[in-house]
Scaffold this active site. Structure first.
Site, mmCIF file in Angstrom:
data_model
loop_
_atom_site.group_PDB
_atom_site.id
_atom_site.type_symbol
_atom_site.label_atom_id
_atom_site.label_comp_id
_atom_site.label_asym_id
_atom_site.label_seq_id
_atom_site.Cartn_x
_atom_site.Cartn_y
_atom_site.Cartn_z
ATOM 1 N N PRO A 128 50.468 92.321 -29.347
ATOM 2 C CA PRO A 128 51.893 92.688 -29.260
ATOM 3 C C PRO A 128 52.445 93.247 -30.572
ATOM 4 O O PRO A 128 53.234 94.187 -30.570
ATOM 5 C CB PRO A 128 52.575 91.377 -28.866
ATOM 6 N N GLU A 363 43.590 104.689 -28.119
ATOM 7 C CA GLU A 363 42.428 104.775 -29.025
ATOM 8 C C GLU A 363 42.800 105.464 -30.344
ATOM 9 O O GLU A 363 42.039 106.251 -30.900
ATOM 10 C CB GLU A 363 41.235 105.412 -28.304
HETATM 11 C C1 LIG Z 1 47.628 102.631 -20.779
HETATM 12 C C2 LIG Z 1 47.132 102.040 -22.054
HETATM 13 C C3 LIG Z 1 45.843 101.582 -22.148
HETATM 14 C C4 LIG Z 1 45.387 100.990 -23.323
HETATM 15 N N1 LIG Z 1 44.122 100.455 -23.367
HETATM 16 C C5 LIG Z 1 43.755 99.693 -24.443
HETATM 17 C C6 LIG Z 1 42.530 98.946 -24.429
HETATM 18 O O1 LIG Z 1 41.747 99.005 -23.470
HETATM 19 N N2 LIG Z 1 42.254 98.164 -25.498
HETATM 20 C C7 LIG Z 1 43.090 98.061 -26.582
HETATM 21 O O2 LIG Z 1 42.771 97.331 -27.509
HETATM 22 N N3 LIG Z 1 44.244 98.780 -26.630
HETATM 23 C C8 LIG Z 1 44.601 99.573 -25.583
HETATM 24 N N4 LIG Z 1 45.795 100.267 -25.595
HETATM 25 C C9 LIG Z 1 46.639 100.186 -26.780
HETATM 26 C C10 LIG Z 1 46.740 101.507 -27.533
HETATM 27 O O3 LIG Z 1 45.540 101.799 -28.184
HETATM 28 C C11 LIG Z 1 47.960 101.405 -28.457
HETATM 29 O O4 LIG Z 1 49.103 101.462 -27.612
HETATM 30 C C12 LIG Z 1 48.003 102.489 -29.505
HETATM 31 O O5 LIG Z 1 46.962 102.326 -30.430
HETATM 32 C C13 LIG Z 1 49.335 102.520 -30.261
HETATM 33 O O6 LIG Z 1 49.743 101.242 -30.642
HETATM 34 P P1 LIG Z 1 51.247 100.764 -30.299
HETATM 35 O O7 LIG Z 1 51.460 101.028 -28.840
HETATM 36 O O8 LIG Z 1 51.423 99.389 -30.777
HETATM 37 O O9 LIG Z 1 52.169 101.769 -31.095
HETATM 38 P P2 LIG Z 1 52.615 101.622 -32.645
HETATM 39 O O10 LIG Z 1 51.435 101.369 -33.492
HETATM 40 O O11 LIG Z 1 53.755 100.669 -32.713
HETATM 41 O O12 LIG Z 1 53.137 103.084 -32.937
HETATM 42 C C14 LIG Z 1 54.424 103.547 -32.551
HETATM 43 C C15 LIG Z 1 54.601 104.949 -33.125
HETATM 44 O O13 LIG Z 1 54.535 104.903 -34.573
HETATM 45 C C16 LIG Z 1 53.527 105.797 -35.019
HETATM 46 N N5 LIG Z 1 52.881 105.232 -36.207
HETATM 47 C C17 LIG Z 1 52.384 103.986 -36.369
HETATM 48 N N6 LIG Z 1 51.829 103.869 -37.596
HETATM 49 C C18 LIG Z 1 51.966 105.075 -38.220
HETATM 50 C C19 LIG Z 1 51.605 105.590 -39.482
HETATM 51 N N7 LIG Z 1 50.939 104.844 -40.410
HETATM 52 N N8 LIG Z 1 51.911 106.872 -39.770
HETATM 53 C C20 LIG Z 1 52.563 107.658 -38.866
HETATM 54 N N9 LIG Z 1 52.928 107.223 -37.638
HETATM 55 C C21 LIG Z 1 52.629 105.952 -37.314
HETATM 56 C C22 LIG Z 1 52.541 105.913 -33.862
HETATM 57 O O14 LIG Z 1 51.769 107.089 -33.953
HETATM 58 C C23 LIG Z 1 53.493 105.924 -32.676
HETATM 59 O O15 LIG Z 1 54.034 107.207 -32.517
HETATM 60 C C24 LIG Z 1 46.244 100.907 -24.438
HETATM 61 C C25 LIG Z 1 47.553 101.398 -24.353
HETATM 62 C C26 LIG Z 1 48.002 101.936 -23.187
HETATM 63 C C27 LIG Z 1 49.434 102.399 -23.090
#
Ligand SMILES: Cc1cc2nc3c(=O)[nH]c(=O)nc-3n(C[C@H](O)[C@H](O)[C@H](O)COP(=O)(O)OP(=O)(O)OC[C@H]3O[C@@H](n4cnc5c(N)ncnc54)[C@H](O)[C@@H]3O)c2cc1C
Length: 379
Positions: A128, A363
């Site tokens: 989360p 990913e």
């Molecule tokens: C349908 C779906 C399937 C998924 N399947 C899997 C799975 O099988 N296993 C698993 O482990 N995860 C899975 N995920 C998770 C997915 O990999 C993450 O949602 C993704 O890596 C982004 O993390 P977050 O959603 O917490 O966004 P955040 O990390 O909170 O990012 C929010 C925004 O901020 C930007 N941001 C964050 N850090 C930076 C930075 N340093 N510089 C610039 N911009 C930044 C991001 O690019 C994004 O635009 C899945 C997600 C979805 C929606």
């Protein structure tokens, strides 16, 4: 330089295409609409050897090269992006790192089941409060004799409700920074592994995405994947390979959008002629085709580098980024070419648009891919 696929690569491509068109296409809209997990098709793909595509034959895999792998995934995604990502996660994010880092017990007990498709794997990294910043992970594993006790929660786990095993990451030594995380192979029946709610998603609606809670889940020491502290190494190795699978998903979606647009523009008449005769429509189709071609060669080059045993982190990030942006671009243009009908469910481009967007997010978001590429070029 020979750009043609080899005979074997072409055979794999054709098998994937035939399967996608005959088996996946008929129910794809219904599975999207009703959020039906494509379990029976995953089993059939297993019988064709597609669940162990990148796994060695000695573990029951098909031993395909990575070019064959991405070509097959493109064909599956061209028809059904949901099924594609289940197969991609299973192969790239679970089976591949298990072969590379797993011990003899993991190889003999689990890998052949995964390679045959008898078992399906899921990858549990995200939490989360820890998405792009995997280092903020809170799930904790504490040693207890010859077991580990895991507590914490994971989010957005693809195939998380239907899988048989998870490759899951937890902090084993909070004082060791990036060397303090470890990877575990956890079976679905492990007491204390609790599957949470099914996410209602915009696209790839036939995939089953769930959260997980770990409440005193006891995992044998033998299920440690790699050495204690190797968690990030395992995760990053898996993600390099996984990004090829996401790139193939984007490419397949973009290709489908181009084909649908060519077909529709040759049928639809306005002002007494087909809309394909208008230069505005021709330019859109030309721009889609250019992006698709560039995307395909970026992806095949990255796959080829992996096959050579070269470092391919940068190339995988470039392919993932470019193919995913090609997917959303082509899906948007396809809707525009279909006019009002493209905005409705009468044509599949509406579904492809919803499916395309996630390829820019999971990913590693495309912002994170740019960071990876910049780091490779500058640091
Ligand atoms: C349908 C779906 C399937 C998924 N399947 C899997 C799975 O099988 N296993 C698993 O482990 N995860 C899975 N995920 C998770 C997915 O990999 C993450 O949602 C993704 O890596 C982004 O993390 P977050 O959603 O917490 O966004 P955040 O990390 O909170 O990012 C929010 C925004 O901020 C930007 N941001 C964050 N850090 C930076 C930075 N340093 N510089 C610039 N911009 C930044 C991001 O690019 C994004 O635009 C899945 C997600 C979805 C929606």
């Amino acid at each position: 330089m020979d750009f043609r696929l080899t005979e074997e690569q072409e055979m794999v491509r054709q098998t994937a295409r035939e399967f996608a068109e005959k088996e996946l296409a008929p129910g794809v809209e219904e599975r999207d609409e009703k959020e039906i997990y494509p379990g029976k098709y995953i089993k059939k793909l297993g019988e064709l050897g597609f669940c162990g595509m990148v796994i060695s034959e000695k573990y029951g895999g098909s031993g395909f090269d990575t070019v064959s792998y991405v070509v097959a995934l493109e064909e599956i995604a061209r028809i059904d992006p949901s099924t594609e990502i289940v197969i991609s996660v299973h192969n790239s994010l679970v089976s591949y790192p298990l072969e590379k880092f797993g011990n003899d017990y993991i190889h003999s007990e689990f890998l052949s089941k995964l390679a045959s498709g008898e078992w399906i794997g899921a990858f549990a990294l995200t939490e989360p409060e820890s998405g792009s910043d995997a280092g903020a992970m809170k799930t904790r594993a504490i040693k207890d004799g010859d077991h580990w006790i895991l507590n914490g929660s994971k989010n957005f786990i693809t195939t998380g409700g239907n899988c048989d095993a998870y490759l899951l990451f937890a902090v084993t030594d909070p004082s060791a920074g990036s060397r303090g995380t470890s990877a575990f192979l956890i079976t679905r029946d492990t007491p204390g592994v609790i599957r949470g709610k099914h996410e209602k998603k915009m696209g790839i609606r036939a995939t089953d995405t769930v959260s997980l809670a770990l409440e005193d889940a006891r995992v044998p020491d033998a299920n440690l994947v790699g050495k204690h502290g190797d968690g990030f190494k395992v995760a990053l190795t898996a993600l390099d390979s996984g990004r090829l699978g996401v790139a193939a998903q984007g490419l397949g979606i973009a290709q489908a959008c181009l084909e649908q647009s060519i077909k529709y523009s040759k049928e639809r008449k306005q002002f007494g002629r087909t809309i394909s005769s208008f230069q505005a429509i021709r330019f859109k189709i030309a721009d889609m085709a250019i992006r698709i071609s560039a995307a395909r060669w970026l992806l095949r080059h990255a796959a080829w580098k992996k096959d050579q045993g070269d470092q391919y982190t940068k190339e995988a990030a470039m392919a993932k980024l470019y193919c995913s942006e090609a997917a959303t671009y082509c899906a948007l243009e396809a809707i525009q070419i279909h006019g009002g009908y493209g905005y409705c469910k009468d044509y599949p481009v509406e579904r492809y648009f919803r499916d395309a967007k996630i390829t820019e997010i999971y990913e590693g978001t495309n912002e994170i891919q740019r960071i990876v590429i910049g780091r490779a070029l500058l640091d």
